[in-house]
Design an enzyme around this catalytic site. Structure first.
Site, PDB file in Angstrom:
ATOM      1  N   HIS A 178       0.818  -1.207   0.000  1.00 35.06           N
ATOM      2  CA  HIS A 178       0.000   0.000   0.000  1.00 35.06           C
ATOM      3  C   HIS A 178       0.861   1.271   0.000  1.00 35.06           C
ATOM      4  CE1 HIS A 178      -3.333   2.584   1.890  1.00 35.06           C
ATOM      5  NE2 HIS A 178      -3.862   2.109   0.782  1.00 35.06           N
ATOM      6  N   LYS A 180       3.164   4.475  -0.973  1.00 36.25           N
ATOM      7  CA  LYS A 180       3.195   5.455  -2.066  1.00 36.25           C
ATOM      8  C   LYS A 180       4.410   6.343  -1.874  1.00 36.25           C
ATOM      9  CE  LYS A 180      -1.518   4.746  -1.503  1.00 36.25           C
ATOM     10  NZ  LYS A 180      -2.293   4.429  -0.305  1.00 36.25           N
ATOM     11  N   ASP A 185      15.775  11.998  -8.617  1.00 34.48           N
ATOM     12  CA  ASP A 185      17.215  12.224  -8.529  1.00 34.48           C
ATOM     13  C   ASP A 185      17.764  12.038  -7.115  1.00 34.48           C
ATOM     14  OD1 ASP A 185      17.846  12.605 -11.177  1.00 34.48           O
ATOM     15  OD2 ASP A 185      17.589  14.773 -11.137  1.00 34.48           O
ATOM     16  N   HIS A 436      -9.614  11.060   1.997  1.00 30.38           N
ATOM     17  CA  HIS A 436      -8.680   9.958   1.788  1.00 30.38           C
ATOM     18  C   HIS A 436      -7.370  10.182   2.545  1.00 30.38           C
ATOM     19  CE1 HIS A 436      -6.096   7.080  -0.508  1.00 30.38           C
ATOM     20  NE2 HIS A 436      -7.217   6.402  -0.521  1.00 30.38           N
ATOM     21  N   LYS A 438      -4.459  10.517   5.444  1.00 35.57           N
ATOM     22  CA  LYS A 438      -4.020   9.724   6.587  1.00 35.57           C
ATOM     23  C   LYS A 438      -3.002  10.572   7.344  1.00 35.57           C
ATOM     24  CE  LYS A 438      -4.458   6.632   2.897  1.00 35.57           C
ATOM     25  NZ  LYS A 438      -5.883   6.434   2.950  1.00 35.57           N
ATOM     26  N   ASP A 443       0.189  15.772  20.670  1.00 34.02           N
ATOM     27  CA  ASP A 443       0.513  16.799  21.670  1.00 34.02           C
ATOM     28  C   ASP A 443       0.967  18.109  21.054  1.00 34.02           C
ATOM     29  OD1 ASP A 443      -0.143  15.219  23.855  1.00 34.02           O
ATOM     30  OD2 ASP A 443       1.872  14.367  24.014  1.00 34.02           O
TER      31      ASP A 443
END
Length: 540
Positions: A178, A180, A185, A436, A438, A443
């Site tokens: 999963h 990404k 470079d 979508h 995440k 704190d």
């Protein structure tokens, strides 16, 4: 008396034997073949003389051991950054994705990669094989280029009848990569929740995902590059040419080049590219006109061994995350598209609340969720969480028709004060986006951004990656944005005086209260309730 026979039909025992043999053969053939011999390859570290290297050399020298970062929240900014990095790369491009669709964004990105390869850039493309079904011909043709390598992670054996892979080898195929990551470079790295598909970059006519990426330079980039190498060289990363039969596809490299160039020249593609060229954020960031935040950063990642359930505890993202942030003392904010706390997560969040920690969660409502079945396993925990003081907010359902982008920023607006002229956590608008993102903050000191959802699938089944930024500025800004404007994009879910769940929505005329879950029919509500009793939390 003669035995009765049925002409033209096989005896029952022979039918059963044939079915058994067929099933056995299919099962045996569903196992992965031994991977063909491949030469390990690694990221190119000597890239200081590239355009990207020279752009950041002085700034990196002035911030030794730190990471410079820039959030990519607006979807056009996000695709503009990727396309421009592809254009600017001179030595290497390493891309790792869970989804790469055969659509506008997917085609434009492939076209850019092919042109980069033509000018001598080494391109490595690593895709999870769960969503590549309509790309086989293009990937095989692209792989013919001498400067391009394409590999499929945990590949499917049956290319056309893909569901057979799950039916015959569910245990292996249910574990997916999963991650990404995007590395140009070995100088600039992107991590976040976006895949390569229209839905993530405001390019489609259906609903759009509202997401967050972080673009980084400095100390953390070699760590991201090494993570890519770990997956690229792992035995479950198969050369595309081994898994995709050339006899099934006639597309050549030159034909692919012609098709991609032809599509790029269409008015549809050019209109979209014009939008990306209007974005100044990326160029300002590159040129130093926009002040870059430099902070300590920590990469957290699952080992590729997790796919085979062989990863050590210390090789799990969740273990690393817990070690780096510890237990929040005052506040925990969770933004997670798919929020399934299950038993362990529910107990952990409640325990934090009992110790005086404010816990706030933003996830999708049922109508905003693109995977409705997941909602059942969040909803079953909702009342217990509310009873114990956890704050829950559910992303408002969004329109499914995109009419067009009227200006640079108004299409995906902010979790920010109404009318405020500042940059906030602009993760959604109440007109056409589904959550979508995440992200977590701890704190008001640290922020996590990555591919990891707060659910058992991310924790136990799929491999994930993310970064922890030790940035009180960012963490505090996220918290303030949630404090000030979360009701602009989400229902507030709470218990009324009778202990029943209600949903509160901010409207121009005041707060509207729903006593039943909004935008879901009684039949669907009943179906999800029944589904939630099944022991399937661990697969969500």
């Amino acid at each position: 008396m003669e035995r009765q026979t049925t002409s033209g039909f096989l005896p029952q025992w022979l039918k059963l034997a044939l079915i058994f043999c067929l099933g056995f053969v299919l099962y045996a053939c569903s196992s992965l073949p031994e991977r063909m011999p491949v030469k390990p390859s690694y990221y190119i570290s000597d890239t200081g003389d590239t355009r990207l290297g020279e752009l950041f050399e002085a700034r990196k020298a002035a911030h030794q051991g730190l990471t410079g970062y820039h959030l990519l929240i607006d979807p056009i900014d996000a695709i503009a950054a990727r396309l421009m990095l592809i254009e600017k790369a001179q030595k290497s491009l390493d891309l790792q994705y869970y989804i790469w669709h055969n659509d506008k964004v997917g085609a434009l990105a492939l076209e850019g990669l092919l042109r980069a390869a033509d000018r001598g850039v080494k391109v490595r493309l690593l895709l999870d094989d769960n969503n590549t079904g309509d790309l086989d011909a293009s990937l095989l043709a692209l792989d013919q280029h001498p400067n391009v390598e394409v590999r499929l992670f945990n590949p499917f054996v049956y290319r056309k009848w893909r569901m057979l892979n799950y039916l015959l080898d569910f245990s292996r195929n249910n574990h997916r990569m999963h991650n990404k990551t995007f590395i140009a470079d070995s100088q600039v790295a992107l991590i976040g929740g976006r895949n390569i598909s229209n839905q993530y970059f405001d390019a489609g006519e259906s609903f759009q995902f509202s997401d967050v990426d972080v673009m980084m330079v400095g100390q953390i980039v070699p760590e991201v590059a090494k993570s890519f190498d770990d997956y690229w060289n792992y035995p479950m990363a198969y050369p595309a040419a081994q898994m995709i039969k050339a006899s099934d596809h006639q597309l050549t490299l030159n034909q692919l080049r012609f098709q991609l160039a032809h599509y790029k020249a269409t008015s549809t593609a050019q209109n979209y590219l014009d939008l990306t060229r209007e974005q100044a954020d990326f160029d300002n960031w590159l040129s130093g006109n926009e002040k870059m935040q430099w902070v300590p950063a920590h990469l957290v990642q699952d080992s590729p061994e997790k796919i085979n359930k062989d990863a050590k505890r210390s090789e799990h993202l969740t273990f690393q995350l817990q070690n780096l942030v510890g237990k929040p003392q005052k506040q925990l904010d969770i933004i997670s598209a798919y929020f399934v706390p299950a038993d362990t997560g529910t107990e952990s969040l409640i325990s934090m609340k009992r110790q005086g920690v404010r816990v706030r969660v933003l996830t999708n409502s049922y109508a905003a969720n693109d995977v409705g079945v997941v909602h059942a396993f969040y909803a079953k925990r909702r009342k217990e969480l509310l009873e114990n003081g956890i704050e829950l907010y559910e992303f408002l359902p969004q329109s499914r028709n995109v009419k067009g982008r009227k200006s640079k920023k108004n299409h995906i607006s902010a979790l920010a004060d109404d009318g405020a002229d500042k940059k906030g956590l602009n993760i959604g608008d109440s007109s056409d986006a589904s959550l979508h993102a995440k992200m977590m903050t701890f704190d008001n000191q640290q922020a996590f951004i990555g591919s990891f959802n707060f659910d058992p699938r991310s924790a136990n089944l799929n491999t994930e990656i993310g970064v922890i930024l030790d940035s009180p500025t960012l963490a505090t800004q996220v918290s303030k944005d949630l404090d000030n404007s979360i009701m602009n994009i989400a229902y507030r879910v709470r218990l009324n005086e009778r202990g029943k769940i209600i949903w509160e929505e901010k409207t121009p005329t005041g707060i509207k209260v729903y006593t039943h879950e909004p935008n879901i029919s009684p039949i669907k509500r009943f179906g999800l309730k029944v589904l939630s009793y099944l022991p399937l939390d661990g697969y969500m």
